[in-house]
Every structure is written in structure tokens, then in C-alpha cells.
Design a protein around this motif. Sequence first.
Motif, PDB file in Angstrom:
ATOM      1  N   ALA A  98       0.836  -1.203   0.000  1.00 32.00           N
ATOM      2  CA  ALA A  98       0.000   0.000   0.000  1.00 32.00           C
ATOM      3  C   ALA A  98       0.863   1.242   0.000  1.00 32.00           C
ATOM      4  O   ALA A  98       1.989   1.230   0.506  1.00 32.00           O
ATOM      5  N   ILE A  99       0.333   2.301  -0.564  1.00 32.92           N
ATOM      6  CA  ILE A  99       0.977   3.595  -0.505  1.00 32.92           C
ATOM      7  C   ILE A  99       0.953   4.089   0.944  1.00 32.92           C
ATOM      8  O   ILE A  99      -0.016   3.875   1.666  1.00 32.92           O
ATOM      9  N   ALA A 100       2.015   4.747   1.379  1.00 33.25           N
ATOM     10  CA  ALA A 100       2.118   5.216   2.753  1.00 33.25           C
ATOM     11  C   ALA A 100       0.969   6.159   3.101  1.00 33.25           C
ATOM     12  O   ALA A 100       0.402   6.825   2.235  1.00 33.25           O
ATOM     13  N   GLU A 101       0.648   6.205   4.389  1.00 27.04           N
ATOM     14  CA  GLU A 101      -0.488   7.000   4.858  1.00 27.04           C
ATOM     15  C   GLU A 101      -0.362   8.481   4.512  1.00 27.04           C
ATOM     16  O   GLU A 101      -1.352   9.167   4.309  1.00 27.04           O
ATOM     17  N   ASN A 102       0.886   8.984   4.459  1.00 23.78           N
ATOM     18  CA  ASN A 102       1.082  10.413   4.214  1.00 23.78           C
ATOM     19  C   ASN A 102       1.158  10.750   2.724  1.00 23.78           C
ATOM     20  O   ASN A 102       1.641  11.808   2.338  1.00 23.78           O
ATOM     21  N   TYR A 103       0.671   9.841   1.887  1.00 22.99           N
ATOM     22  CA  TYR A 103       0.725  10.031   0.439  1.00 22.99           C
ATOM     23  C   TYR A 103      -0.111  11.228   0.002  1.00 22.99           C
ATOM     24  O   TYR A 103      -1.262  11.388   0.388  1.00 22.99           O
ATOM     25  N   VAL A 104       0.503  12.103  -0.801  1.00 22.50           N
ATOM     26  CA  VAL A 104      -0.191  13.245  -1.390  1.00 22.50           C
ATOM     27  C   VAL A 104      -0.096  13.114  -2.909  1.00 22.50           C
ATOM     28  O   VAL A 104       0.989  13.037  -3.475  1.00 22.50           O
ATOM     29  N   ALA A 105      -1.242  13.049  -3.566  1.00 26.28           N
ATOM     30  CA  ALA A 105      -1.279  12.789  -5.006  1.00 26.28           C
ATOM     31  C   ALA A 105      -0.717  13.958  -5.809  1.00 26.28           C
ATOM     32  O   ALA A 105      -1.021  15.117  -5.539  1.00 26.28           O
ATOM     33  N   THR A 106       0.108  13.616  -6.788  1.00 21.74           N
ATOM     34  CA  THR A 106       0.565  14.569  -7.797  1.00 21.74           C
ATOM     35  C   THR A 106       0.537  13.833  -9.123  1.00 21.74           C
ATOM     36  O   THR A 106       0.492  12.593  -9.156  1.00 21.74           O
ATOM     37  N   ALA A 107       0.590  14.572 -10.219  1.00 20.93           N
ATOM     38  CA  ALA A 107       0.572  13.931 -11.535  1.00 20.93           C
ATOM     39  C   ALA A 107       1.760  12.989 -11.686  1.00 20.93           C
ATOM     40  O   ALA A 107       1.636  11.880 -12.225  1.00 20.93           O
ATOM     41  N   GLU A 108       2.928  13.408 -11.193  1.00 16.51           N
ATOM     42  CA  GLU A 108       4.131  12.581 -11.304  1.00 16.51           C
ATOM     43  C   GLU A 108       3.985  11.284 -10.514  1.00 16.51           C
ATOM     44  O   GLU A 108       4.340  10.195 -10.995  1.00 16.51           O
ATOM     45  N   LYS A 109       3.444  11.383  -9.317  1.00 17.63           N
ATOM     46  CA  LYS A 109       3.295  10.192  -8.478  1.00 17.63           C
ATOM     47  C   LYS A 109       2.238   9.244  -9.037  1.00 17.63           C
ATOM     48  O   LYS A 109       2.416   8.021  -8.992  1.00 17.63           O
ATOM     49  N   GLU A 110       1.147   9.798  -9.556  1.00 18.67           N
ATOM     50  CA  GLU A 110       0.117   8.949 -10.147  1.00 18.67           C
ATOM     51  C   GLU A 110       0.667   8.187 -11.347  1.00 18.67           C
ATOM     52  O   GLU A 110       0.379   7.010 -11.547  1.00 18.67           O
ATOM     53  N   THR A 111       1.496   8.861 -12.137  1.00 17.31           N
ATOM     54  CA  THR A 111       2.127   8.213 -13.285  1.00 17.31           C
ATOM     55  C   THR A 111       3.072   7.109 -12.823  1.00 17.31           C
ATOM     56  O   THR A 111       3.132   6.031 -13.417  1.00 17.31           O
ATOM     57  N   ALA A 112       3.809   7.387 -11.741  1.00 20.05           N
ATOM     58  CA  ALA A 112       4.739   6.389 -11.204  1.00 20.05           C
ATOM     59  C   ALA A 112       4.007   5.158 -10.704  1.00 20.05           C
ATOM     60  O   ALA A 112       4.459   4.016 -10.887  1.00 20.05           O
ATOM     61  N   ILE A 113       2.849   5.357 -10.065  1.00 19.13           N
ATOM     62  CA  ILE A 113       2.052   4.230  -9.566  1.00 19.13           C
ATOM     63  C   ILE A 113       1.562   3.371 -10.724  1.00 19.13           C
ATOM     64  O   ILE A 113       1.619   2.133 -10.682  1.00 19.13           O
ATOM     65  N   GLU A 114       1.079   4.012 -11.769  1.00 17.55           N
ATOM     66  CA  GLU A 114       0.626   3.268 -12.951  1.00 17.55           C
ATOM     67  C   GLU A 114       1.781   2.482 -13.565  1.00 17.55           C
ATOM     68  O   GLU A 114       1.622   1.323 -13.968  1.00 17.55           O
ATOM     69  N   LYS A 115       2.956   3.119 -13.632  1.00 16.21           N
ATOM     70  CA  LYS A 115       4.132   2.455 -14.190  1.00 16.21           C
ATOM     71  C   LYS A 115       4.544   1.271 -13.317  1.00 16.21           C
ATOM     72  O   LYS A 115       4.883   0.198 -13.825  1.00 16.21           O
ATOM     73  N   ALA A 116       4.506   1.474 -12.003  1.00 16.96           N
ATOM     74  CA  ALA A 116       4.880   0.403 -11.076  1.00 16.96           C
ATOM     75  C   ALA A 116       3.922  -0.777 -11.190  1.00 16.96           C
ATOM     76  O   ALA A 116       4.335  -1.941 -11.185  1.00 16.96           O
ATOM     77  N   ASN A 117       2.631  -0.502 -11.275  1.00 17.54           N
ATOM     78  CA  ASN A 117       1.652  -1.580 -11.420  1.00 17.54           C
ATOM     79  C   ASN A 117       1.904  -2.392 -12.690  1.00 17.54           C
ATOM     80  O   ASN A 117       1.797  -3.624 -12.700  1.00 17.54           O
ATOM     81  N   GLU A 118       2.249  -1.705 -13.758  1.00 17.59           N
ATOM     82  CA  GLU A 118       2.517  -2.401 -15.020  1.00 17.59           C
ATOM     83  C   GLU A 118       3.760  -3.273 -14.903  1.00 17.59           C
ATOM     84  O   GLU A 118       3.778  -4.414 -15.378  1.00 17.59           O
ATOM     85  N   LYS A 119       4.795  -2.746 -14.241  1.00 17.09           N
ATOM     86  CA  LYS A 119       6.025  -3.519 -14.071  1.00 17.09           C
ATOM     87  C   LYS A 119       5.791  -4.737 -13.185  1.00 17.09           C
ATOM     88  O   LYS A 119       6.288  -5.834 -13.467  1.00 17.09           O
ATOM     89  N   MET A 120       5.010  -4.564 -12.120  1.00 17.65           N
ATOM     90  CA  MET A 120       4.740  -5.685 -11.226  1.00 17.65           C
ATOM     91  C   MET A 120       3.882  -6.733 -11.920  1.00 17.65           C
ATOM     92  O   MET A 120       4.038  -7.932 -11.703  1.00 17.65           O
ATOM     93  N   LYS A 121       2.973  -6.287 -12.764  1.00 19.58           N
ATOM     94  CA  LYS A 121       2.142  -7.211 -13.541  1.00 19.58           C
ATOM     95  C   LYS A 121       3.007  -8.079 -14.435  1.00 19.58           C
ATOM     96  O   LYS A 121       2.705  -9.258 -14.676  1.00 19.58           O
ATOM     97  N   ASN A 122       4.119  -7.511 -14.921  1.00 17.05           N
ATOM     98  CA  ASN A 122       5.035  -8.232 -15.796  1.00 17.05           C
ATOM     99  C   ASN A 122       6.140  -8.950 -15.034  1.00 17.05           C
ATOM    100  O   ASN A 122       7.077  -9.474 -15.635  1.00 17.05           O
ATOM    101  N   GLY A 123       6.043  -8.938 -13.705  1.00 13.79           N
ATOM    102  CA  GLY A 123       7.015  -9.669 -12.900  1.00 13.79           C
ATOM    103  C   GLY A 123       8.275  -8.899 -12.563  1.00 13.79           C
ATOM    104  O   GLY A 123       9.220  -9.467 -12.011  1.00 13.79           O
ATOM    105  N   ASP A 124       8.320  -7.609 -12.868  1.00 17.23           N
ATOM    106  CA  ASP A 124       9.514  -6.803 -12.607  1.00 17.23           C
ATOM    107  C   ASP A 124       9.347  -6.062 -11.284  1.00 17.23           C
ATOM    108  O   ASP A 124       9.067  -4.868 -11.246  1.00 17.23           O
ATOM    109  N   GLN A 125       9.523  -6.787 -10.157  1.00 13.94           N
ATOM    110  CA  GLN A 125       9.314  -6.171  -8.853  1.00 13.94           C
ATOM    111  C   GLN A 125      10.351  -5.087  -8.568  1.00 13.94           C
ATOM    112  O   GLN A 125      10.033  -4.024  -8.025  1.00 13.94           O
TER     113      GLN A 125
END
Length: 208
Positions: free
Chosen positions: A114-141
Motif C-alpha cells: 500500500a501507498i504510505a499513509e502520508n501520500y499526497v497525489a501529484t501527476a508525477e506520483k500517479e504516473t509512477a504508480i501506474e508504471k509500477a503496477n505495469e512492471k509488477m504485472k510483468n514480474g519486474d518487482q
Amino acid sequence: MKRILTVTALSLAMLSGFVSANTPATSASQAAISAQQIQELSKIATQGFDAMRTMQYARLAVFNANPELATKLTEQAAKLLAADASDWKNFVKHAKDPALTKNDDYILIDSSIAIAENYVATAEKETAIEKANEKMKNGDQKGALEALHLAGVGVNETQYLMPLNQTRQAVSKAQELLKAGKYYEANIVLRDAELAIVVDSETLIDVN
């Protein structure tokens, strides 16, 4: 409310301290963990999770005055926890606090990130989360964590560890109690086994 990354992260447990009993706990060995070992971990985790869920269903059956179903479900849980081709002890996981898991063989049965409790959304962070989800889906932890780290996104992991021997003993005791017609007592034993699950949380990426 914390935002959950869209994978269950069982394989990511490899990156947060899990090694098999036959593998030295070094950074190099963790990096070299094979896809087969990850698959085996997932199998054992699923088996342990299914056993615990079946025990919960057995408790529900007792509450619904259906001791016959409770007995069948408890038998099913016992089979799931029995020794099989995979050696359970090869998948023992220790909590961050050693005192929590020093008295039994604890098996990882579930994990979430999970994202840390103090998470504050920004466009850059939202993009990073989407990128991370895609990498994890492909097995690239590793790549997923790197993407989140570069974007300054804090990440926490929560693991659920089941005491194998204690759970086996509880199921065996519940079987005896059900057979003796002591349904309330069997429910208490199964409840205590459920409460014995250790919840171990760890910060994978600290941005404070």
C-alpha cells in the motif's frame, strides 16, 4: 484511505526478507531467486491461505448449526495443512521483530502493498504508480520499486504469517471436539488459531 497497488505482492515478499531455508540470506542470493521458487512460494501461500479460510467457513457452519459441514470443512483444512511434496519448512518467514515468530514455523499466506499513509497525489506520483503496477504485472518487482522510489512515493508492505505447527494442532483438536459433539469448544479453538496469525508490516520505501 491508503491506495493499494493492484497486485497481491506474494513474490515481492522475496524482496523484503524472505528466503527459503536452503538459501543464505544475502542480497546476492535474493536477487538470484528463481521464478520456480517464486511459483513454489505462491503455491504454499495459497495452500496456507485456503486452509485458514476453510477454518473460518467451519466456524460459520458451527454458528449455522451445521456440525456435519463443520466437520467436513475441518477435515479439508487438515488435508491442506498436511505435509506434501513441497517442504513447508523451506518457506518459513520471520517477522521484522524476531520475537513475534520465534516459537513456531511461520508461513507467509498473504501479502499486500500500500501507498504510505502520508501520500499526497501529484501527476508525477500517479504516473509512477501506474508504471509500477505495469512492471509488477510483468514480474519486474525491482523495477516497480525503483519507479516508486524515484517519484518519492512511500510504500508499505503487510504480510500475514501463519504459525504452521500451532495451526495444525488447532485443527486436530477441533476435529476431536467436533467428533465429541463439543461444537462451541471447537469454534473457540479455530478462532484462536485465526487470531494467532501474525501481521507484520514493513516500510519498503521511506520518503520521510
